[in-house]
Every structure is written in structure tokens, then in C-alpha cells.
Design an enzyme around this catalytic site. Structure first.
Site, PDB file in Angstrom:
ATOM      1  N   TYR A   1       0.834  -1.211   0.000  1.00  0.00           N
ATOM      2  CA  TYR A   1       0.000   0.000   0.000  1.00  0.00           C
ATOM      3  C   TYR A   1       0.869   1.261   0.000  1.00  0.00           C
ATOM      4  O   TYR A   1       0.694   2.161  -0.821  1.00  0.00           O
ATOM      5  CB  TYR A   1      -0.892  -0.051   1.237  1.00  0.00           C
ATOM      6  CG  TYR A   1      -1.625   1.199   1.603  1.00  0.00           C
ATOM      7  CD1 TYR A   1      -2.792   1.572   0.936  1.00  0.00           C
ATOM      8  CD2 TYR A   1      -1.186   2.005   2.655  1.00  0.00           C
ATOM      9  CE1 TYR A   1      -3.487   2.711   1.309  1.00  0.00           C
ATOM     10  CE2 TYR A   1      -1.883   3.141   3.028  1.00  0.00           C
ATOM     11  CZ  TYR A   1      -3.027   3.496   2.357  1.00  0.00           C
ATOM     12  OH  TYR A   1      -3.713   4.623   2.725  1.00  0.00           O
TER      13      TYR A   1
ATOM     14  N   ALA B   1       2.738   1.880  -3.231  1.00  0.00           N
ATOM     15  CA  ALA B   1       1.837   2.344  -4.298  1.00  0.00           C
ATOM     16  C   ALA B   1       1.455   3.812  -4.071  1.00  0.00           C
ATOM     17  O   ALA B   1       1.442   4.622  -5.000  1.00  0.00           O
ATOM     18  CB  ALA B   1       0.579   1.475  -4.335  1.00  0.00           C
TER      19      ALA B   1
ATOM     20  N   VAL C   1      -1.654  -5.789  19.016  1.00  0.00           N
ATOM     21  CA  VAL C   1      -0.684  -6.383  18.102  1.00  0.00           C
ATOM     22  C   VAL C   1       0.728  -6.094  18.617  1.00  0.00           C
ATOM     23  O   VAL C   1       1.078  -4.936  18.883  1.00  0.00           O
ATOM     24  CB  VAL C   1      -0.893  -5.835  16.674  1.00  0.00           C
ATOM     25  CG1 VAL C   1       0.226  -6.282  15.737  1.00  0.00           C
ATOM     26  CG2 VAL C   1      -2.256  -6.288  16.143  1.00  0.00           C
TER      27      VAL C   1
ATOM     28  N   ALA D   1     -12.203   0.937  14.897  1.00  0.00           N
ATOM     29  CA  ALA D   1     -13.417   0.154  14.641  1.00  0.00           C
ATOM     30  C   ALA D   1     -13.263  -1.252  15.219  1.00  0.00           C
ATOM     31  O   ALA D   1     -14.238  -1.851  15.698  1.00  0.00           O
ATOM     32  CB  ALA D   1     -13.701   0.100  13.144  1.00  0.00           C
TER      33      ALA D   1
ATOM     34  N   ARG E   1      -9.617  -1.005  10.749  1.00  0.00           N
ATOM     35  CA  ARG E   1      -8.541  -0.319  11.474  1.00  0.00           C
ATOM     36  C   ARG E   1      -8.860  -0.284  12.967  1.00  0.00           C
ATOM     37  O   ARG E   1      -9.962  -0.596  13.403  1.00  0.00           O
ATOM     38  CB  ARG E   1      -8.313   1.070  10.882  1.00  0.00           C
ATOM     39  CG  ARG E   1      -7.537   0.950   9.579  1.00  0.00           C
ATOM     40  CD  ARG E   1      -7.453   2.254   8.866  1.00  0.00           C
ATOM     41  NE  ARG E   1      -8.768   2.653   8.379  1.00  0.00           N
ATOM     42  CZ  ARG E   1      -9.003   3.777   7.734  1.00  0.00           C
ATOM     43  NH1 ARG E   1      -8.027   4.621   7.502  1.00  0.00           N
ATOM     44  NH2 ARG E   1     -10.217   4.072   7.308  1.00  0.00           N
TER      45      ARG E   1
ATOM     46  N   PHE F   1     -11.429  -2.178  17.915  1.00  0.00           N
ATOM     47  CA  PHE F   1     -11.596  -2.102  19.375  1.00  0.00           C
ATOM     48  C   PHE F   1     -13.072  -1.864  19.735  1.00  0.00           C
ATOM     49  O   PHE F   1     -13.590  -2.447  20.686  1.00  0.00           O
ATOM     50  CB  PHE F   1     -10.730  -0.989  19.970  1.00  0.00           C
ATOM     51  CG  PHE F   1      -9.261  -1.341  20.116  1.00  0.00           C
ATOM     52  CD1 PHE F   1      -8.769  -2.585  19.741  1.00  0.00           C
ATOM     53  CD2 PHE F   1      -8.360  -0.419  20.654  1.00  0.00           C
ATOM     54  CE1 PHE F   1      -7.420  -2.910  19.884  1.00  0.00           C
ATOM     55  CE2 PHE F   1      -7.011  -0.729  20.808  1.00  0.00           C
ATOM     56  CZ  PHE F   1      -6.539  -1.971  20.417  1.00  0.00           C
TER      57      PHE F   1
HETATM   58  C1  UGA Z   1      -3.605   2.511   8.439  1.00  0.00           C
HETATM   59  C2  UGA Z   1      -3.357   2.687   6.963  1.00  0.00           C
HETATM   60  O1  UGA Z   1      -2.537   1.762   6.433  1.00  0.00           O
HETATM   61  C3  UGA Z   1      -2.855   4.045   6.666  1.00  0.00           C
HETATM   62  O2  UGA Z   1      -2.644   4.282   5.359  1.00  0.00           O
HETATM   63  C4  UGA Z   1      -3.863   5.000   7.072  1.00  0.00           C
HETATM   64  O3  UGA Z   1      -3.453   6.288   6.702  1.00  0.00           O
HETATM   65  C5  UGA Z   1      -3.971   4.868   8.553  1.00  0.00           C
HETATM   66  O4  UGA Z   1      -4.426   3.544   8.876  1.00  0.00           O
HETATM   67  C6  UGA Z   1      -4.950   5.868   9.018  1.00  0.00           C
HETATM   68  O5  UGA Z   1      -6.005   5.531   9.538  1.00  0.00           O
HETATM   69  O6  UGA Z   1      -4.648   7.043   8.815  1.00  0.00           O
HETATM   70  P1  UGA Z   1      -2.347   1.942  10.678  1.00  0.00           P
HETATM   71  O7  UGA Z   1      -2.224   3.179  11.504  1.00  0.00           O
HETATM   72  O8  UGA Z   1      -1.275   0.929  10.863  1.00  0.00           O
HETATM   73  O9  UGA Z   1      -2.416   2.385   9.155  1.00  0.00           O
HETATM   74  O10 UGA Z   1      -3.788   1.251  10.907  1.00  0.00           O
HETATM   75  P2  UGA Z   1      -4.515   0.444  12.055  1.00  0.00           P
HETATM   76  O11 UGA Z   1      -4.992  -0.821  11.464  1.00  0.00           O
HETATM   77  O12 UGA Z   1      -5.543   1.351  12.631  1.00  0.00           O
HETATM   78  O13 UGA Z   1      -3.396   0.068  13.132  1.00  0.00           O
HETATM   79  C7  UGA Z   1      -2.876   0.982  14.064  1.00  0.00           C
HETATM   80  C8  UGA Z   1      -2.022   0.211  15.042  1.00  0.00           C
HETATM   81  O14 UGA Z   1      -2.876  -0.575  15.873  1.00  0.00           O
HETATM   82  C9  UGA Z   1      -1.040  -0.794  14.425  1.00  0.00           C
HETATM   83  O15 UGA Z   1       0.113  -0.821  15.214  1.00  0.00           O
HETATM   84  C10 UGA Z   1      -1.760  -2.125  14.522  1.00  0.00           C
HETATM   85  O16 UGA Z   1      -0.872  -3.229  14.557  1.00  0.00           O
HETATM   86  C11 UGA Z   1      -2.485  -1.948  15.831  1.00  0.00           C
HETATM   87  N1  UGA Z   1      -3.726  -2.740  16.002  1.00  0.00           N
HETATM   88  C12 UGA Z   1      -4.692  -2.717  15.061  1.00  0.00           C
HETATM   89  C13 UGA Z   1      -3.909  -3.469  17.169  1.00  0.00           C
HETATM   90  O17 UGA Z   1      -3.032  -3.509  18.055  1.00  0.00           O
HETATM   91  N2  UGA Z   1      -5.059  -4.159  17.351  1.00  0.00           N
HETATM   92  C14 UGA Z   1      -6.062  -4.166  16.413  1.00  0.00           C
HETATM   93  O18 UGA Z   1      -7.096  -4.815  16.653  1.00  0.00           O
HETATM   94  C15 UGA Z   1      -5.870  -3.413  15.244  1.00  0.00           C
END
Ligand code: UGA
Length: 363
Positions: free
Chosen positions: A157, A160, A220, A205, A202, A207
Site C-alpha cells: 500500500y 503504491a 498487536v 473500529a 482499522r 476495538f
Molecule cells: C492505516 C493505513 O494503512 C494508513 O494508510 C492510514 O493512513 C492509517 O491507517 C490511518 O487511519 O490514517 P495503521 O495506523 O497501521 O495504518 O492502521 P490500524 O490498522 O488502525 O493500526 C494501528 C495500530 O494498531 C497498528 O500498530 C496495529 O498493529 C495496531 N492494532 C490494530 C492493534 O493492536 N489491534 C487491532 O485490533 C488493530
């Protein structure tokens, strides 16, 4: 108010209009301007209340169709929010992720360069790559991007998106502005798995879903990664400051012959540096908010559990450990700074989620 906001003959094209950010932008355009909206998306279930609005035209279509791209580029202002942007899909659907985040935006940018439209392209904070725990502020134009190895398909992602930014910046004749969101949150974010989407949304949502279902929140790799969660309302205010400047408002370049020239050919970080929190801290905040909403003691909610990234998301998962935006450019060129504190943004998001999905929590 910018006189252009009063112009009822002006139409903004919003691509990804039915999504989380798009639905908030649409509401704001209808409330704050007299513009018309040409909204494009693959579904519009978040927009039921707007479907028959007299100033809206909606098209259910994909940017994979060149005729759709040409049509969108006929409008003077094009905001492109369309993207696959949930990390759980970056590994198994890498090719689709790259098509949606590079091929389609590149085609739209090419069409806008020909038609002369102003393209506001949504990129991502993830273009800064595999940022380490000790990373400092991510500077808009000078922080190097470092990614994980090619085997870590999480970066499909981000690479890209980065290529799309490079393409847009290199395209002769295109009037463009790039926006890099830093973890926007608010009502309508993502989905509830098994109800209106599948897979892992993400973190916010996800949590919220676990809290409603009485399941433990999954941290994670221990939840050490940090993010600056930013209210979607601040994001919409940023866009209006940008439109104001780019369409000849009071905050332009000062160059009277080219209104708003200061905001063209620029990439902006949009985030709230004051809202930094680790994912483990986020889990505790959300548990506390949920307990308050339900009128129960927080100790009655399941404790969070740590899971490994690969176990949770699959092979190829990797992470950014800190994403602290520099917001200096938005302050300098637009006088914009995000204002909504973390607790307010989380309370609004979780309250909305609980109200919206409570009756629908069973898949
Ligand atoms: C994502 C997208 O890839 C980005 O492009 C986007 O800009 C960004 O969200 C955003 O919302 O702005 P990321 O922040 O990694 O990136 O997305 P999440 O899936 O919300 O994860 C955030 C953190 O929480 C990560 O460290 C992930 O491993 C962690 N996480 C996620 C948990 O610990 N538990 C979960 O149930 C979900």
C-alpha cells in the site's frame, strides 16, 4: 466566507464519496457552501440521508473505467479519496491494493492534467514507511522514507501511494495538492466485521467491535506502536482552509495573478501532534469510555490480550512504530492546526459506534 463557496454553479467531484472521510466531506460541502456535488463510489450506504439531495449527483462506478475517469475530470475541483486502506488487506490482496492506490489515481491525475482541474489527492501518513519508535517529526518535504523488505507485503500500500505521489508531482501541467492523513477517526469509520464488512478494520473500529461484543481487545505485538489519532472534523476543516486558499481566499500565496498558488504542488500532513498515544494506551482509554457509556465498572470488561502481528494479520505484516506529523506547512500556508483533543474524538467515535451497531452486533 470565500465568495466561491456561494457559487451555485460550481461542482466539486468527490471520488470515494460514500466512504468514511467522503461522507463527512459531502455533508460539510452541502452545509457550508452552495456547491453541487458529483459523488462517485462503489456503494453509498453511509449516504442514505443524501441520496435524493437536489445538489447531488451520484455515480456507482470504479476508477478502473476510463470513461468514468474522463467524466470526473470535467469538474474544476476533484477530491480523490478512493482507496483500499485497511492494513489487513495489504498482504493477501497486494495487486488489488496497488491498482487502487497507484493505477487508478495515476489515470485520474492524467485526465485532470489534460482538463485543467485542481486535483486534491489523498495519500497517507504511511508513505513515511517503517518509522521507528524513536522517529521524530515526519517533515513534509525532507524526511526520508524507509520501508520493510519486499517480502513484507504490508508495504504494498505505502509503496503504491508513494509512487502515486511521485507520479502526480512529476506530471506536467497538473494543478495538484496532496493530503497525508494521520489516523483520522470519527463516526462512520470503517465497518463492523460480519455486519457491514468482512475482515479486520482499522484499530478504532476493531476495538469498538470487541467492546460491543464483550471480547478482549487485541494488542498487536503488545500495542507498543504509537499513532496521533485525528478527528475527521479537523480533517474537514483542513479541506475547507485548503479550498479557501486554492480558490482565491484570503490565505493564498499573496500572488494576486495566481489565486492560492501557495497550496498547489504541495503535500500536507494532516494530523494532531497533541493526540499521540500508544495502541495499548488507546485500548485502556476506550475501555474506560465504554464502561462509562454502559454505566459499568471497567474491571468487568475483559483485559486486552497481546497477539503477534503475523498471527493476527497473516504473513508479511509489518508496522510503523511512531507517526508524529510535522504540521508546520499547514500552519504556514493555511493557518490551520487541528484542535479536537484525543478524548473528545474517541468519545464521539465510540458513542456513535455503540449507538449505530448495538442492535446489529451479531453477525
Ligand atoms: C492505516 C493505513 O494503512 C494508513 O494508510 C492510514 O493512513 C492509517 O491507517 C490511518 O487511519 O490514517 P495503521 O495506523 O497501521 O495504518 O492502521 P490500524 O490498522 O488502525 O493500526 C494501528 C495500530 O494498531 C497498528 O500498530 C496495529 O498493529 C495496531 N492494532 C490494530 C492493534 O493492536 N489491534 C487491532 O485490533 C488493530
Amino acid at each position: 466566507m470565500n465568495p466561491r463557496f456561494d457559487d451555485s454553479s460550481f461542482t466539486v467531484a468527490i471520488v470515494g464519496c460514500g466512504g468514511f472521510i467522503g461522507s463527512h466531506l459531502l455533508d460539510a460541502v452541502l452545509e457550508r457552501t452552495r456547491w453541487r456535488v458529483f459523488g462517485v463510489d462503489l456503494d453509498f450506504y453511509r449516504l442514505q440521508h443524501r441520496l435524493n439531495h437536489e445538489r447531488c449527483e451520484f455515480l456507482c462506478a470504479d476508477l478502473a473505467d476510463p470513461a468514468v475517469v474522463e467524466r470526473i475530470a470535467q469538474f474544476p475541483l476533484v477530491v480523490n479519496l478512493a482507496a483500499i486502506c485497511t492494513p489487513s488487506r495489504y498482504m493477501g490482496e497486494a495487486c488489488e491494493v496497488i491498482r487502487s492506490n497507484y493505477d487508478h489515481p495515476a489515470a485520474l491525475a492524467t485526465a485532470c492534467a489534460k482538463s485543467g482541474s485542481w486535483l486534491v489527492h489523498f495519500s497517507t501518513s504511511e508513505i513515511y514507511g517503517k518509522t521507528a519508535v524513536e522517529s521524530g517529526e515526519l517533515l513534509e518535504d525532507s524526511t526520508p522514507a524507509v520501508f520493510g523488505p519486499v517480502t513484507a507485503s504490508r508495504w504494498s500500500y505505502a509503496t503504491a501511494k508513494l509512487l502515486a505521489e511521485r507520479f502526480i508531482a512529476g506530471l506536467p501541467g497538473l494543478r495538484w495538492t496532496v493530503v497525508r492523513p494521520f489516523n483520522f477517526v470519527g463516526p462512520y469509520m470503517d465497518f463492523m466485521p460480519g455486519v457491514d464488512g468482512e475482515g479486520i478494520p482499522r484499530v478504532l473500529a476493531n476495538f469498538s467491535t470487541a467492546l460491543l461484543r464483550g471480547e478482549p481487545l487485541k494488542l498487536v505485538n503488545g500495542g507498543k506502536a504509537k499513532r496521533c489519532f485525528t478527528s475527521v472534523h479537523d480533517a474537514v476543516d483542513f479541506l475547507f482552509a485548503l479550498f479557501d486558499a486554492g480558490l482565491g481566499g484570503s490565505l493564498g500565496s499573496g500572488n494576486e495573478t495566481v489565486p492560492g498558488a501557495g497550496v498547489f504542488s504541495q503535500a500536507f500532513n494532516v494530523g494532531n501532534p497533541g493526540n499521540e498515544v500508544s495502541v495499548a494506551e488507546l485500548a485502556q482509554k476506550m475501555r474506560a469510555i465504554f464502561a462509562k457509556l454502559r454505566g459499568v465498572d471497567v474491571s468487568s470488561l475483559p483485559e486486552p490480550q497481546s497477539v503477534s502481528g503475523e498471527e493476527y494479520y497473516g504473513a508479511g505484516y509489518d508496522d510503523s512504530m511512531r507517526r508524529m506529523p510535522s504540521v508546520a506547512k499547514a500552519e504556514r500556508l493555511l493557518g490551520f492546526r487541528a484542535r479536537i483533543p484525543l478524548d473528545t474524538a474517541l468519545e464521539e467515535s465510540l458513542s456513535w459506534f455503540v449507538k449505530h451497531y448495538d442492535v446489529a452486533q451479531t453477525p
